[in-house]
Design a protein around this motif. Sequence first.
Motif, PDB file in Angstrom:
ATOM      1  N   SER A  27       0.782  -1.238  -0.047  1.00  0.00           N
ATOM      2  CA  SER A  27       0.044  -0.120  -0.148  1.00  0.00           C
ATOM      3  C   SER A  27       0.742   1.304  -0.016  1.00  0.00           C
ATOM      4  O   SER A  27       0.557   2.231  -0.497  1.00  0.00           O
ATOM      5  N   ALA A  28       1.990   1.166   0.522  1.00  0.00           N
ATOM      6  CA  ALA A  28       2.928   2.339   0.634  1.00  0.00           C
ATOM      7  C   ALA A  28       3.505   2.764  -0.781  1.00  0.00           C
ATOM      8  O   ALA A  28       3.641   3.976  -0.966  1.00  0.00           O
TER       9      ALA A  28
ATOM     10  N   GLY B  24       1.681   1.743  -3.368  1.00  0.00           N
ATOM     11  CA  GLY B  24       0.854   1.896  -4.484  1.00  0.00           C
ATOM     12  C   GLY B  24       0.608   0.794  -5.384  1.00  0.00           C
ATOM     13  O   GLY B  24      -0.221   0.714  -6.247  1.00  0.00           O
TER      14      GLY B  24
ATOM     15  N   ARG C 203      -1.259  -2.547  -4.879  1.00  0.00           N
ATOM     16  CA  ARG C 203      -2.395  -3.241  -3.979  1.00  0.00           C
ATOM     17  C   ARG C 203      -1.954  -4.865  -4.217  1.00  0.00           C
ATOM     18  O   ARG C 203      -2.000  -5.304  -5.293  1.00  0.00           O
TER      19      ARG C 203
ATOM     20  N   VAL D 292      -3.094   5.470  -8.547  1.00  0.00           N
ATOM     21  CA  VAL D 292      -3.523   5.156  -7.302  1.00  0.00           C
ATOM     22  C   VAL D 292      -2.864   6.401  -5.887  1.00  0.00           C
ATOM     23  O   VAL D 292      -1.874   6.916  -6.455  1.00  0.00           O
ATOM     24  N   GLU D 293      -3.508   6.467  -5.047  1.00  0.00           N
ATOM     25  CA  GLU D 293      -2.749   7.318  -3.896  1.00  0.00           C
ATOM     26  C   GLU D 293      -2.072   6.261  -3.208  1.00  0.00           C
ATOM     27  O   GLU D 293      -2.425   5.196  -3.033  1.00  0.00           O
ATOM     28  N   LEU D 294      -0.805   6.745  -2.587  1.00  0.00           N
ATOM     29  CA  LEU D 294      -0.207   5.945  -1.565  1.00  0.00           C
ATOM     30  C   LEU D 294      -0.821   6.106  -0.181  1.00  0.00           C
ATOM     31  O   LEU D 294      -1.214   7.140   0.470  1.00  0.00           O
ATOM     32  N   MET D 295      -0.819   4.782   0.605  1.00  0.00           N
ATOM     33  CA  MET D 295      -1.268   4.631   1.889  1.00  0.00           C
ATOM     34  C   MET D 295      -2.672   5.524   2.195  1.00  0.00           C
ATOM     35  O   MET D 295      -2.787   6.361   2.935  1.00  0.00           O
ATOM     36  N   PRO D 296      -3.829   5.309   1.258  1.00  0.00           N
ATOM     37  CA  PRO D 296      -4.827   6.102   1.374  1.00  0.00           C
ATOM     38  C   PRO D 296      -5.506   5.940   3.125  1.00  0.00           C
ATOM     39  O   PRO D 296      -6.361   6.785   3.422  1.00  0.00           O
TER      40      PRO D 296
END
Lengths: 311, 247
Positions: free
Chosen positions: A210-211, A213, A215, B196-200
């Motif tokens: 997630s860090a 981007g 997933r 995408v956003e990072l760590m949403p």
Amino acid sequence: MTPSASVLLLTTLTGFGYGLLAWLGVFGAARGLPQQPWFGPLAIGFALAFASAGLLASTLHLGRPERAWRAFSQWRSSWLSREGVAAVLTYLPALAFAAFWWFDGPGAGTTLVAGLAAGAMGMITVACTAMIYASLKPVRHWNNAHTLPDYLLFALYSGALLLMLALALGGGDLKGAALLAAVLGLLGLVAKLAYWRHVDHAAPLATLGSAIGIRGATARPLDKPHFTQNYILREMGFQVARKHATRLRKIVIVCAFLAPTLLALAAAFGLWPAAMAFVAVILAACGLLAERWLFFAQAVHVAALYYGHEV
Amino acid sequence: MTSLPQPAPGATKLGLVIDLDTCVGCHACAVSCKEWNHGGASGPLPDYDSRGANPDGLWFNRIHSYETEGGACGSRTVNFPRSCLHCEEPQCVTVCPTGASYKRAEDGIVLVNPDICIGCKLCSWACPYGAREFDEDESIMKKCTLCVDRIYNETLPEAEREPACVASCPSRARHFGDLGDPNSAVSLLVLARGGVELMPELGYKPTNRYLPPRKAVVPTGPVEKPLRAGTGFSASLLSLVDRVLSR
Ligand code: SF4
Ligand code: SF4
């Protein structure tokens, strides 16, 4: 997070100082303090000396201490700014408390009101300090429901120990303060154990996937941007070996909570009260410094994910 | 003022779109960032012990490389440039006690005013992305400015009014524009590539977007067929050797 001496001193010493101030207010209102004119100002000065030493230590750690006055400006959004404002404001009722005690007498209404106000302001300052940490979303070891109550509880506990010492030295009856310190010491121990249980079991804030981007993928670091240190790693990548942490936790349990509690009980039952109170305060100060060291050293910042640390 | 500006619908949000598919991890953006900003409004960007055993220093942009497994892109190497994302709800700004950290209402850029920063470092603790670095020489905090001294700089030719990192990327993996405008080139790119956003999950609402790497198409099966050269002993020996070697 890297534990720096300045924040360790700030948070522990202000805890002792403002905790004592709070109890002086309460015990003063309840007529539980020696009524000599010198006792109030001296004890209040003692409390302010602890708090001021902590505040001074934190100011000196600033990169630009000469600009420290600017930190009073953003109280609308910043807990650090609120802490500064509250700390300065606390001096007003505290000094008034000492002055009224001296001029109007310990039993006067003005003294009582100023004492309670000083105690409340001190605890508000402690709460602001706690909120600096409790509000930081990237650090799950701080951003939880334990931080604020723990800071308040530890401040009240260390303040009660100091009050016990002040009463022993001032020739007052320390039984009430000593029993109070013992109860708070046990509560503090339970709170600390509950905190450790929480941080040891809570889920990580984010994953490396997630860090960066991506997933649903697992990622592992291949190449770092640099081979040596940088600011992020020095400040946020502090890691403490589990072996040391376990040993330190035992030291905290005994030194910060159990031993001072037992000594306070001994003092309450009249066993060399002054010596017991003195040793209890020294032990608790060392133990609480170790507790605070762990609070920083074991806190992991989510940005350390980028360097492959577990958060 | 460290309170955040009220987010207005349709407001300009300048930011970067970084393509993790085409980034080759060459560090050109990081180097040109260091070069521009060292001499720019935030400069200098000091190095410490730069020729010694433990070189260290201040960079606004750092390039990591990761190995990924699973997920839509499959197993591959992903190069990942990391810099300030100019978040819409950045706690780095609200925690600042002095007002040195601020977010501009007009374009969303997050900046530090070097004249009033007291160097308390709290903003760097509040950034989940590790985007702020401390200048040990000046004792103040510094960070990516989105090259605010380039993008509005009228002394530069118009084509150069983009962040140094974007201008220098040899694989065109970095794009700069207004992510608040749904019809801007960068917004359309994000839409087309599923940026995408990072760590949403941390709720900072970063402005910058990352375009996920695409699944690499790796040719399967032997590229060359083993040779069969005629018949006879030497031919079968050759064919045996060839089979052993092409295993
Ligand atoms: S990436 Fe970090 S420094 Fe940049 S705006 Fe977001 S929180 Fe602040
Ligand atoms: S280091 Fe400077 S910019 Fe960061 S929070 Fe402190 S005063 Fe604000």
